[in-house]
Enzyme design. Structure first.
Site, short mmCIF file in Angstrom:
data_model
loop_
_atom_site.label_atom_id
_atom_site.label_comp_id
_atom_site.label_asym_id
_atom_site.label_seq_id
_atom_site.Cartn_x
_atom_site.Cartn_y
_atom_site.Cartn_z
N ASP A 87 -7.01 14.40 -5.92
CA ASP A 87 -7.65 14.33 -7.25
C ASP A 87 -8.81 15.31 -7.41
OD1 ASP A 87 -5.92 12.22 -7.57
OD2 ASP A 87 -7.42 10.69 -7.13
N MET A 131 -0.77 13.27 -11.58
CA MET A 131 -1.79 12.37 -11.00
C MET A 131 -3.21 12.93 -11.19
SD MET A 131 -0.49 10.71 -7.46
CE MET A 131 0.56 9.25 -7.44
N ARG A 179 11.38 14.18 -23.67
CA ARG A 179 11.71 13.52 -22.40
C ARG A 179 10.46 13.43 -21.56
NH1 ARG A 179 15.82 12.67 -24.64
NH2 ARG A 179 17.96 13.02 -23.93
N GLN A 222 3.67 14.52 -5.51
CA GLN A 222 2.51 15.44 -5.48
C GLN A 222 1.67 15.29 -4.21
OE1 GLN A 222 0.81 15.30 -9.89
NE2 GLN A 222 1.87 13.46 -9.27
O1 F6P Z 1 -6.30 9.09 -5.31
C1 F6P Z 1 -5.06 9.70 -5.09
C2 F6P Z 1 -4.02 9.08 -5.98
O2 F6P Z 1 -2.79 9.73 -5.73
C3 F6P Z 1 -4.35 9.11 -7.48
O3 F6P Z 1 -4.06 10.35 -8.06
C4 F6P Z 1 -3.48 7.99 -7.98
O4 F6P Z 1 -4.02 7.43 -9.15
C5 F6P Z 1 -3.51 6.99 -6.85
O5 F6P Z 1 -3.88 7.71 -5.69
C6 F6P Z 1 -2.22 6.27 -6.60
O6 F6P Z 1 -2.44 5.33 -5.60
P1 F6P Z 1 -1.32 4.57 -4.79
O7 F6P Z 1 -0.67 5.53 -3.85
O8 F6P Z 1 -2.06 3.51 -4.05
O9 F6P Z 1 -0.34 4.06 -5.78
#
Ligand code: F6P
Length: 373
Positions: free
Chosen positions: A135, A177, A291, A299
């Site tokens: 992030d 994400m 879509r 990612q």
């Molecule tokens: O913090 C990294 C991240 O991939 C965020 O981009 C996303 O919101 C979250 O983790 C998803 O978390 P999890 O893998 O616990 O579903």
């Protein structure tokens, strides 16, 4: 003198974690003659005394591997689920480290991990942290490792979506994400040539987004790519959320606080699946077929880019050096290409969002991309 260290990885996995573990371990063992252990599955491993010796064999061949060889979890030391209870286990964890002969911890993680490590450090645990997350939202560092790899994956996805977009004359909406920040969506949107990028930092107006797509159509472009950060929010919902947060803050009794917290949680739940809603609304407003593609955990997967390997290795080596110097309660950050030591108190509880005057935002606007405002 620090003789034995424990490494842990917490929060979502991220490319570059193994490169960092390797750099910490090799520097600690070779340059400072320390013994190196890994705790399994984040802070839970510290509570449950689950360790693995990280000797030469364990550290070899992991530089290019995705994920984390130590496993991870989102457990918080001060709110740990133990059986059917939620307990503060910070004291117990420090005692476990002492019993195991661990003199210092190196904690690798994102914003949540920085906060959790800070709590442990305030209770007396000598530790150093590293900033990792796709992030890129950890305060006081210009980069977190994992971001570059995820940016490349998201960019490639936006590239590839162009094929279907122009062949079928569609709007392709792609969810990227980033939690509550727009670094990944904005970066990949610009690098991949998206026409619209919606990020949490700029609440959007759907009518303006539709208008920009219709303008493209009348200019002869029969397709569009809309990159939506998972935390993107409409201006109307941003206002509602603001009101709910203010209500929670102003609540004076426990009952009012609980009620306000429940209202906020219900509101956030109602926003789930928001990207599909964006696509549906755009289809209705523009009459163009659309879509949705949700990139999700793709990612976070796979081998780290050379940029993330370099960053993780550089910061990891410096973390081991800081431990050898007994410089604790700090995060090793990347600032202007240097690995610098930042007090954890300046990192914990903060989030690095995309500033509204960031050059990427200026560039997007100069190119005529819509940011939904
Ligand atoms: O913090 C990294 C991240 O991939 C965020 O981009 C996303 O919101 C979250 O983790 C998803 O978390 P999890 O893998 O616990 O579903």
């Amino acid at each position: 003198m620090t003789q034995t260290i424990g490494i842990l990885t917490a929060g979502g996995d991220s490319p570059g974690l193994n490169a960092a573990i390797r750099a910490i371990g090799k520097t600690a063992a070779r340059a400072h003659d320390m013994q190196v252990f890994g705790f399994l599955d984040g802070f839970r491993g510290v509570m449950e005394n689950r360790t693995v010796r990280l000797d030469g064999d364990k550290l070899s061949g992991i530089l290019t591997k995705g994920g984390t060889i130590l496993g991870t979890s989102r457990d918080k030391p001060h709110r740990m689920e133990v059986g059917d209870k939620t307990l503060d286990m910070t004291g117990a964890m420090i005692e476990n480290c002492q019993r195991l002969g661990i003199d210092a911890l190196v904690c690798l993680g994102g914003g949540g991990t920085q906060k959790n490590a800070y709590r442990l450090s305030q209770k007396g645990m000598p530790l150093v942290t590293l900033p990792k997350t796709i992030d890129n939202d950890v305060a006081m560092t210009e980069r977190t490792f994992g971001f570059d790899t995820a940016l490349a994956i998201a960019t490639e996805a936006v590239d590839r979506l162009h094929s279907t977009a122009h062949s079928h004359h569609r709007i392709m909406v792609v969810e990227i994400m980033g939690h509550n920040t727009g670094w990944l969506a904005l970066g990949s949107g610009i690098a991949g040539g998206a026409d619209v990028v919606l990020i949490p930092e700029i609440p959007y107006d759907m009518a303006l987004v539709a208008e920009s797509l219709l303008a493209r159509k009348s200019g002869g472009s029969r397709f569009s790519i809309v990159a939506v950060s998972e935390g993107a929010i409409s201006a109307e919902n941003a206002r509602k959320r603001g009101e709910l947060k203010a209500r929670k803050k102003a609540a004076t009794t426990d009952a009012d606080k609980n009620e306000a917290a429940a209202a906020l949680a219900t509101f956030e739940e109602s926003r789930e699946g928001g990207t599909a809603r964006v696509a549906r609304e755009l289809e209705q407003l523009t009459g163009l077929e659309s879509r949705v593609t949700i990139l999700g955990h793709v990612q976070r997967g796979g081998t780290p880019s050379h940029v993330d390997r370099l960053l993780a290795t550089r910061l990891g080596a410096e973390a081991a050096q800081a431990v050898a110097d007994e410089d604790f309660g700090i995060m090793i950050a990347s600032q202007r290409g240097e690995a610098v030591r930042v007090p954890l108190g300046e990192v914990a509880g903060k989030r690095r969002v995309v500033p509204l005057d960031h050059p990427w935002i200026q560039t997007a606007r100069q190119l005529g991309m819509s940011l939904g405002d």
